[in-house]
Design a protein around this motif. Structure first.
Motif, PDB file in Angstrom:
ATOM      1  N   PHE A 167      -1.171  -3.771  22.429  1.00 11.33           N
ATOM      2  CA  PHE A 167      -0.451  -3.455  21.192  1.00 11.33           C
ATOM      3  C   PHE A 167      -1.423  -3.117  20.058  1.00 11.33           C
ATOM      4  O   PHE A 167      -1.145  -2.244  19.244  1.00 11.33           O
ATOM      5  CB  PHE A 167       0.461  -4.609  20.775  1.00 11.33           C
ATOM      6  CG  PHE A 167       1.671  -4.778  21.642  1.00 11.33           C
ATOM      7  CD1 PHE A 167       2.476  -3.706  21.987  1.00 11.33           C
ATOM      8  CD2 PHE A 167       2.031  -6.040  22.107  1.00 11.33           C
ATOM      9  CE1 PHE A 167       3.602  -3.870  22.778  1.00 11.33           C
ATOM     10  CE2 PHE A 167       3.153  -6.217  22.893  1.00 11.33           C
ATOM     11  CZ  PHE A 167       3.936  -5.133  23.234  1.00 11.33           C
ATOM     12  N   PHE A 168      -2.566  -3.804  20.003  1.00 11.18           N
ATOM     13  CA  PHE A 168      -3.553  -3.507  18.963  1.00 11.18           C
ATOM     14  C   PHE A 168      -4.073  -2.069  19.133  1.00 11.18           C
ATOM     15  O   PHE A 168      -4.094  -1.293  18.171  1.00 11.18           O
ATOM     16  CB  PHE A 168      -4.711  -4.505  19.012  1.00 11.18           C
ATOM     17  CG  PHE A 168      -5.735  -4.254  17.956  1.00 11.18           C
ATOM     18  CD1 PHE A 168      -5.546  -4.710  16.663  1.00 11.18           C
ATOM     19  CD2 PHE A 168      -6.889  -3.545  18.246  1.00 11.18           C
ATOM     20  CE1 PHE A 168      -6.488  -4.471  15.667  1.00 11.18           C
ATOM     21  CE2 PHE A 168      -7.840  -3.290  17.267  1.00 11.18           C
ATOM     22  CZ  PHE A 168      -7.638  -3.756  15.978  1.00 11.18           C
ATOM     23  N   ALA A 169      -4.479  -1.732  20.347  1.00 10.14           N
ATOM     24  CA  ALA A 169      -4.999  -0.382  20.605  1.00 10.14           C
ATOM     25  C   ALA A 169      -3.917   0.668  20.358  1.00 10.14           C
ATOM     26  O   ALA A 169      -4.177   1.705  19.744  1.00 10.14           O
ATOM     27  CB  ALA A 169      -5.535  -0.280  22.030  1.00 10.14           C
ATOM     28  N   ALA A 170      -2.702   0.389  20.796  1.00  5.13           N
ATOM     29  CA  ALA A 170      -1.602   1.336  20.608  1.00  5.13           C
ATOM     30  C   ALA A 170      -1.282   1.513  19.127  1.00  5.13           C
ATOM     31  O   ALA A 170      -0.942   2.617  18.684  1.00  5.13           O
ATOM     32  CB  ALA A 170      -0.361   0.874  21.374  1.00  5.13           C
ATOM     33  N   GLY A 171      -1.394   0.433  18.348  1.00  7.92           N
ATOM     34  CA  GLY A 171      -1.177   0.535  16.909  1.00  7.92           C
ATOM     35  C   GLY A 171      -2.179   1.465  16.258  1.00  7.92           C
ATOM     36  O   GLY A 171      -1.835   2.252  15.369  1.00  7.92           O
ATOM     37  N   ARG A 172      -3.408   1.414  16.722  1.00  7.72           N
ATOM     38  CA  ARG A 172      -4.426   2.331  16.187  1.00  7.72           C
ATOM     39  C   ARG A 172      -4.127   3.763  16.609  1.00  7.72           C
ATOM     40  O   ARG A 172      -4.262   4.689  15.804  1.00  7.72           O
ATOM     41  CB  ARG A 172      -5.818   1.909  16.664  1.00  7.72           C
ATOM     42  CG  ARG A 172      -6.229   0.556  16.068  1.00  7.72           C
ATOM     43  CD  ARG A 172      -7.713   0.340  16.097  1.00  7.72           C
ATOM     44  NE  ARG A 172      -8.364   1.325  15.242  1.00  7.72           N
ATOM     45  CZ  ARG A 172      -9.545   1.880  15.525  1.00  7.72           C
ATOM     46  NH1 ARG A 172     -10.197   1.554  16.616  1.00  7.72           N
ATOM     47  NH2 ARG A 172     -10.070   2.777  14.698  1.00  7.72           N
ATOM     48  N   VAL A 173      -3.708   3.961  17.857  1.00  8.48           N
ATOM     49  CA  VAL A 173      -3.338   5.303  18.321  1.00  8.48           C
ATOM     50  C   VAL A 173      -2.198   5.840  17.460  1.00  8.48           C
ATOM     51  O   VAL A 173      -2.203   7.009  17.055  1.00  8.48           O
ATOM     52  CB  VAL A 173      -2.960   5.285  19.819  1.00  8.48           C
ATOM     53  CG1 VAL A 173      -2.289   6.584  20.238  1.00  8.48           C
ATOM     54  CG2 VAL A 173      -4.187   5.010  20.676  1.00  8.48           C
ATOM     55  N   ALA A 174      -1.224   4.982  17.163  1.00  4.20           N
ATOM     56  CA  ALA A 174      -0.061   5.391  16.367  1.00  4.20           C
ATOM     57  C   ALA A 174      -0.443   5.730  14.919  1.00  4.20           C
ATOM     58  O   ALA A 174       0.325   6.378  14.220  1.00  4.20           O
ATOM     59  CB  ALA A 174       0.999   4.294  16.381  1.00  4.20           C
ATOM     60  N   ASN A 175      -1.610   5.297  14.507  1.00  2.00           N
ATOM     61  CA  ASN A 175      -2.118   5.621  13.167  1.00  2.00           C
ATOM     62  C   ASN A 175      -3.091   6.798  13.257  1.00  2.00           C
ATOM     63  O   ASN A 175      -4.228   6.724  12.778  1.00  2.00           O
ATOM     64  CB  ASN A 175      -2.802   4.403  12.527  1.00  2.00           C
ATOM     65  CG  ASN A 175      -1.845   3.561  11.744  1.00  2.00           C
ATOM     66  OD1 ASN A 175      -0.773   4.015  11.363  1.00  2.00           O
ATOM     67  ND2 ASN A 175      -2.220   2.315  11.498  1.00  2.00           N
ATOM     68  N   ASN A 176      -2.634   7.866  13.899  1.00  2.00           N
ATOM     69  CA  ASN A 176      -3.443   9.089  13.975  1.00  2.00           C
ATOM     70  C   ASN A 176      -4.797   8.791  14.610  1.00  2.00           C
ATOM     71  O   ASN A 176      -5.843   9.160  14.081  1.00  2.00           O
ATOM     72  CB  ASN A 176      -3.588   9.704  12.574  1.00  2.00           C
ATOM     73  CG  ASN A 176      -4.134  11.100  12.591  1.00  2.00           C
ATOM     74  OD1 ASN A 176      -4.099  11.791  13.607  1.00  2.00           O
ATOM     75  ND2 ASN A 176      -4.666  11.531  11.448  1.00  2.00           N
ATOM     76  N   ASN A 177      -4.741   8.096  15.760  1.00  2.00           N
ATOM     77  CA  ASN A 177      -5.955   7.693  16.478  1.00  2.00           C
ATOM     78  C   ASN A 177      -6.942   6.950  15.583  1.00  2.00           C
ATOM     79  O   ASN A 177      -8.154   7.140  15.649  1.00  2.00           O
ATOM     80  CB  ASN A 177      -6.623   8.886  17.159  1.00  2.00           C
ATOM     81  CG  ASN A 177      -5.870   9.290  18.409  1.00  2.00           C
ATOM     82  OD1 ASN A 177      -5.241   8.459  19.060  1.00  2.00           O
ATOM     83  ND2 ASN A 177      -5.906  10.554  18.736  1.00  2.00           N
ATOM     84  N   GLY A 178      -6.399   6.073  14.744  1.00  2.00           N
ATOM     85  CA  GLY A 178      -7.211   5.216  13.887  1.00  2.00           C
ATOM     86  C   GLY A 178      -7.577   5.819  12.542  1.00  2.00           C
ATOM     87  O   GLY A 178      -8.035   5.100  11.652  1.00  2.00           O
ATOM     88  N   LYS A 179      -7.367   7.107  12.383  1.00  2.00           N
ATOM     89  CA  LYS A 179      -7.744   7.761  11.115  1.00  2.00           C
ATOM     90  C   LYS A 179      -6.914   7.254   9.939  1.00  2.00           C
ATOM     91  O   LYS A 179      -7.362   7.278   8.793  1.00  2.00           O
ATOM     92  CB  LYS A 179      -7.617   9.276  11.247  1.00  2.00           C
ATOM     93  CG  LYS A 179      -8.622   9.900  12.201  1.00  2.00           C
ATOM     94  CD  LYS A 179      -8.380  11.392  12.367  1.00  2.00           C
ATOM     95  CE  LYS A 179      -9.255  11.994  13.449  1.00  2.00           C
ATOM     96  NZ  LYS A 179      -8.846  11.620  14.796  1.00  2.00           N
TER      97      LYS A 179
END
Length: 190
Positions: A167-179
């Motif tokens: 979920f942590f990694a997916a949350g970053r992906v959902a934020n424009n790949n962490g941008k």
């Protein structure tokens, strides 16, 4: 096949519920708290899916199914009797844990390394995924607590541990790949 033709049974009116093996326990027991919080995690995933599409939605759907497997696993004590059971109980497997690890690795490979902690937020999907992360962490804590008193499937704890990382990694992906991650600024409001 499951057939549910009546929603209320009145069998829990005295504060007890039936486990997967038919035994009755208090609704506040460690086992019920563990699988109940797995169910709560599943509900948060359902909310996240309202904001997901494509591959992310498909992965979340797979996780929802896994969480039902996990709930079935945790509601069935007596692992030592599994081999003798007329219908072998459903147990989470190492393959399910490994699938999460593979997906985490793929998501992480597409992200820049973090230089700060991040705050839950950014996009609506990222915020929901961070909620999923925190609820799954609670499910993990309760499952680990259960494991101190009763025998449980070790893959259940591993699955929950990897799930919160997923979920942590997916949350970053959902934020424009962490941008678009929202970075924590220590002491910003002093």
């Amino acid at each position: 096949m499951v057939v549910i033709n009546k929603i209320y049974t009145k069998t829990g009116d005295a504060g007890e519920t039936a486990l997967g093996n038919g035994a009755r326990v208090a609704k506040h027991s460690a086992r019920v708290n563990a699988y109940g919080t797995v169910d709560e995690t599943n509900a948060t995933v359902g909310l996240a899916r309202l904001h997901a599409d494509g591959e992310m939605d498909a992965r979340l759907a797979a996780i929802q199914n896994d969480l039902f497997d996990l709930g079935a696993d945790l509601c069935r004590p007596d692992m030592e009797k599994d081999a003798d059971a007329e219908y072998p109980p459903l147990r989470v497997t190492s393959a399910q844990v490994e699938r999460l690890e593979t997906e985490i690795d793929a998501m992480t490979d597409a992200l820049e390394p973090l230089r700060s902690f991040i705050l839950p937020g950014g996009s609506a999907l990222a915020a929901q995924l961070h909620l999923c992360r925190t609820v799954s962490r609670r499910a993990e804590r309760l499952t680990v607590e259960l494991a101190t008193a009763e025998t449980i499937n070790p893959a259940a704890v591993k699955y929950l541990n990897r799930l919160s990382d997923w979920f942590f990694a997916a949350g970053r992906v959902a934020n424009n790949n962490g941008k678009d991650d929202v970075l924590w600024v220590p002491g910003a409001n002093r």
